[in-house]
Scaffold this motif. Structure first.
Motif, PDB file in Angstrom:
ATOM      1  N   LEU A   1       0.842  -1.189   0.000  1.00 30.28           N
ATOM      2  CA  LEU A   1       0.000   0.000   0.000  1.00 30.28           C
ATOM      3  C   LEU A   1       0.883   1.247   0.000  1.00 30.28           C
ATOM      4  CD1 LEU A   1      -2.589  -1.021   2.762  1.00 30.28           C
ATOM      5  CD2 LEU A   1      -2.963  -1.014   0.284  1.00 30.28           C
TER       6      LEU A   1
ATOM      7  N   GLU B   1      -8.122   3.492  -2.170  1.00 38.02           N
ATOM      8  CA  GLU B   1      -9.199   2.512  -1.956  1.00 38.02           C
ATOM      9  C   GLU B   1      -9.016   1.305  -2.876  1.00 38.02           C
ATOM     10  OE1 GLU B   1     -11.364   2.295   0.533  1.00 38.02           O
ATOM     11  OE2 GLU B   1     -10.292   4.060   1.280  1.00 38.02           O
TER      12      GLU B   1
ATOM     13  N   LYS C   1      -6.233  -0.888  -1.686  1.00 42.29           N
ATOM     14  CA  LYS C   1      -6.615  -1.765  -0.560  1.00 42.29           C
ATOM     15  C   LYS C   1      -7.321  -3.023  -1.062  1.00 42.29           C
ATOM     16  CE  LYS C   1      -8.639   0.976   2.506  1.00 42.29           C
ATOM     17  NZ  LYS C   1      -9.117   1.667   3.705  1.00 42.29           N
TER      18      LYS C   1
ATOM     19  N   GLU D   1      -5.641  -6.650  -0.505  1.00 43.24           N
ATOM     20  CA  GLU D   1      -6.373  -7.665   0.273  1.00 43.24           C
ATOM     21  C   GLU D   1      -6.597  -8.933  -0.545  1.00 43.24           C
ATOM     22  OE1 GLU D   1      -8.789  -4.537   3.105  1.00 43.24           O
ATOM     23  OE2 GLU D   1      -9.911  -6.188   2.200  1.00 43.24           O
TER      24      GLU D   1
ATOM     25  N   SER E   1       5.105  -0.242   2.091  1.00 42.01           N
ATOM     26  CA  SER E   1       4.155   0.286   3.080  1.00 42.01           C
ATOM     27  C   SER E   1       4.330   1.783   3.334  1.00 42.01           C
ATOM     28  CB  SER E   1       4.326  -0.466   4.397  1.00 42.01           C
ATOM     29  OG  SER E   1       5.669  -0.355   4.852  1.00 42.01           O
TER      30      SER E   1
ATOM     31  N   THR F   1       1.708   3.629   5.471  1.00 42.10           N
ATOM     32  CA  THR F   1       0.616   2.680   5.665  1.00 42.10           C
ATOM     33  C   THR F   1       1.041   1.497   6.530  1.00 42.10           C
ATOM     34  OG1 THR F   1       1.281   1.604   3.602  1.00 42.10           O
ATOM     35  CG2 THR F   1      -0.557   3.141   3.455  1.00 42.10           C
TER      36      THR F   1
ATOM     37  N   LYS G   1       0.433   0.677   9.553  1.00 38.71           N
ATOM     38  CA  LYS G   1      -0.672   0.077  10.300  1.00 38.71           C
ATOM     39  C   LYS G   1      -1.633  -0.678   9.375  1.00 38.71           C
ATOM     40  CE  LYS G   1      -4.536   1.017  13.390  1.00 38.71           C
ATOM     41  NZ  LYS G   1      -5.353   0.023  12.692  1.00 38.71           N
ATOM     42  N   GLN G   2      -2.006  -0.050   8.270  1.00 41.17           N
ATOM     43  CA  GLN G   2      -2.949  -0.694   7.356  1.00 41.17           C
ATOM     44  C   GLN G   2      -2.372  -1.986   6.771  1.00 41.17           C
ATOM     45  OE1 GLN G   2      -2.251   2.571   7.414  1.00 41.17           O
ATOM     46  NE2 GLN G   2      -3.945   3.831   6.650  1.00 41.17           N
TER      47      GLN G   2
ATOM     48  N   ASP H   1      -2.598  -4.632   9.346  1.00 36.29           N
ATOM     49  CA  ASP H   1      -3.998  -5.058   9.491  1.00 36.29           C
ATOM     50  C   ASP H   1      -4.403  -6.047   8.397  1.00 36.29           C
ATOM     51  OD1 ASP H   1      -4.292  -3.525  11.733  1.00 36.29           O
ATOM     52  OD2 ASP H   1      -5.377  -1.875  10.750  1.00 36.29           O
ATOM     53  N   VAL H   2      -3.961  -5.774   7.175  1.00 36.57           N
ATOM     54  CA  VAL H   2      -4.310  -6.686   6.066  1.00 36.57           C
ATOM     55  C   VAL H   2      -3.617  -8.049   6.257  1.00 36.57           C
ATOM     56  CG1 VAL H   2      -4.141  -7.088   3.573  1.00 36.57           C
ATOM     57  CG2 VAL H   2      -4.790  -4.819   4.428  1.00 36.57           C
TER      58      VAL H   2
ATOM     59  N   GLU I   1       4.214  -0.129  16.020  1.00 33.20           N
ATOM     60  CA  GLU I   1       3.981  -0.858  14.768  1.00 33.20           C
ATOM     61  C   GLU I   1       5.075  -1.908  14.533  1.00 33.20           C
ATOM     62  OE1 GLU I   1       1.642   2.878  12.645  1.00 33.20           O
ATOM     63  OE2 GLU I   1       3.810   2.715  12.488  1.00 33.20           O
TER      64      GLU I   1
END
Ligand SMILES: [Zn+2]
Length: 248
Positions: free
Chosen positions: A95, A106, A109, A113, A131, A134, A136-137, A140-141, A164
């Motif tokens: 990301l 968007e 993502k 995913e 990353s 991103t 954290k995102q 999360d993924v 993180e």
């Protein structure tokens, strides 16, 4: 006898196919016995990289879908899905929420995913992950798809907070680091926090201004200094980690 673990450089994230003469770069890395993960940026680029890597022992080609290209290349996702079962090596994926690429965030993502869910399902992949802004995102993924349970996520140029970094360690991630990032304050923080067994070196060539593929001496020196070890001991340790991860 196979002696891949003999000391020599490890470049766990570089873009050999972005050089004008990519074959010369493949040849140079192989001749230098540089354990190389040659990442790609679009699924269409994978075939010629896989072809170049086919008869080389030290250079491995990875199947990628770069987040900065998702806006134009999302349609190649089906090709990615078609090719993924044929290789253990995935990257560059991830990301990017930097200003230039935020408009496609968007869509990035959705693509990331899908990619990570597919890797989780297929299993045994080594995945080099981008990353920018991103951390954290991305974590999360990884967690949501369960990719860390069946695959090895390798966070490339991971610029993140202490929390993180600790979260990434809990997920069992590895980290490929380069000299430029290690010279920044967050890079030093990363070095203090991550066990040497989870570290790999990279150049991200040609994107680190002064580094050719395989030129990881600066990063090795900084890691050695942090851990109070000889350069050669660090080089050997990282070589062992990379050998284990890249074993077919
Ligand atoms: Zn890259």
């Amino acid at each position: 006898m196979c002696d891949e673990s003999r000391p020599g450089p490890v470049d766990f994230h570089c873009h050999l196919d972005l050089y004008q003469n990519m074959e010369a770069e493949y040849t140079r890395c192989e001749a230098a016995r540089c354990l190389t993960l040659a990442v790609t940026t679009t699924p269409k680029a994978f075939a010629r990289n896989a072809e170049m890597a086919r008869n080389r022992r030290f250079v491995h080609a990875a199947l990628g879908m770069h987040p900065q290209l998702v806006a134009q290349r999302a349609s190649e996702l089906s090709l990615f899905e078609e090719l993924a079962p044929s290789t253990r090596y995935i990257g560059e994926v991830g990301l990017d929420a930097g200003r230039r690429f935020y408009p496609s965030f968007e869509r990035q993502k959705l693509v990331f995913e899908r990619v990570m869910a597919l890797c989780a399902r297929l299993g045994e992949k080594v995945i080099s992950i981008h990353s920018i802004r991103t951390a954290k995102q991305v974590l999360d993924v990884i967690e949501k798809t369960g990719a860390h349970r069946t695959c090895v996520p390798v966070l490339h140029w991971f610029n993140a907070s202490g929390a993180e970094i600790r979260h990434a360690l809990e997920l069992g991630c590895y980290f490929s680091v380069n000299e430029q990032m290690l010279l920044a304050p967050r890079g030093r923080n990363l070095l203090e926090t991550i066990p040497i067994e989870q570290l790999l070196t990279e150049t991200d060539a040609p994107f680190q201004s002064d580094k050719a593929p395989g030129d990881v001496h600066g990063a090795i020196r900084l890691i050695a200094k942090e851990h109070n070890l000889d350069d050669s001991a660090v080089e050997a340790r990282i070589r062992r980690t990379a050998t284990e991860l890249l074993a077919e």
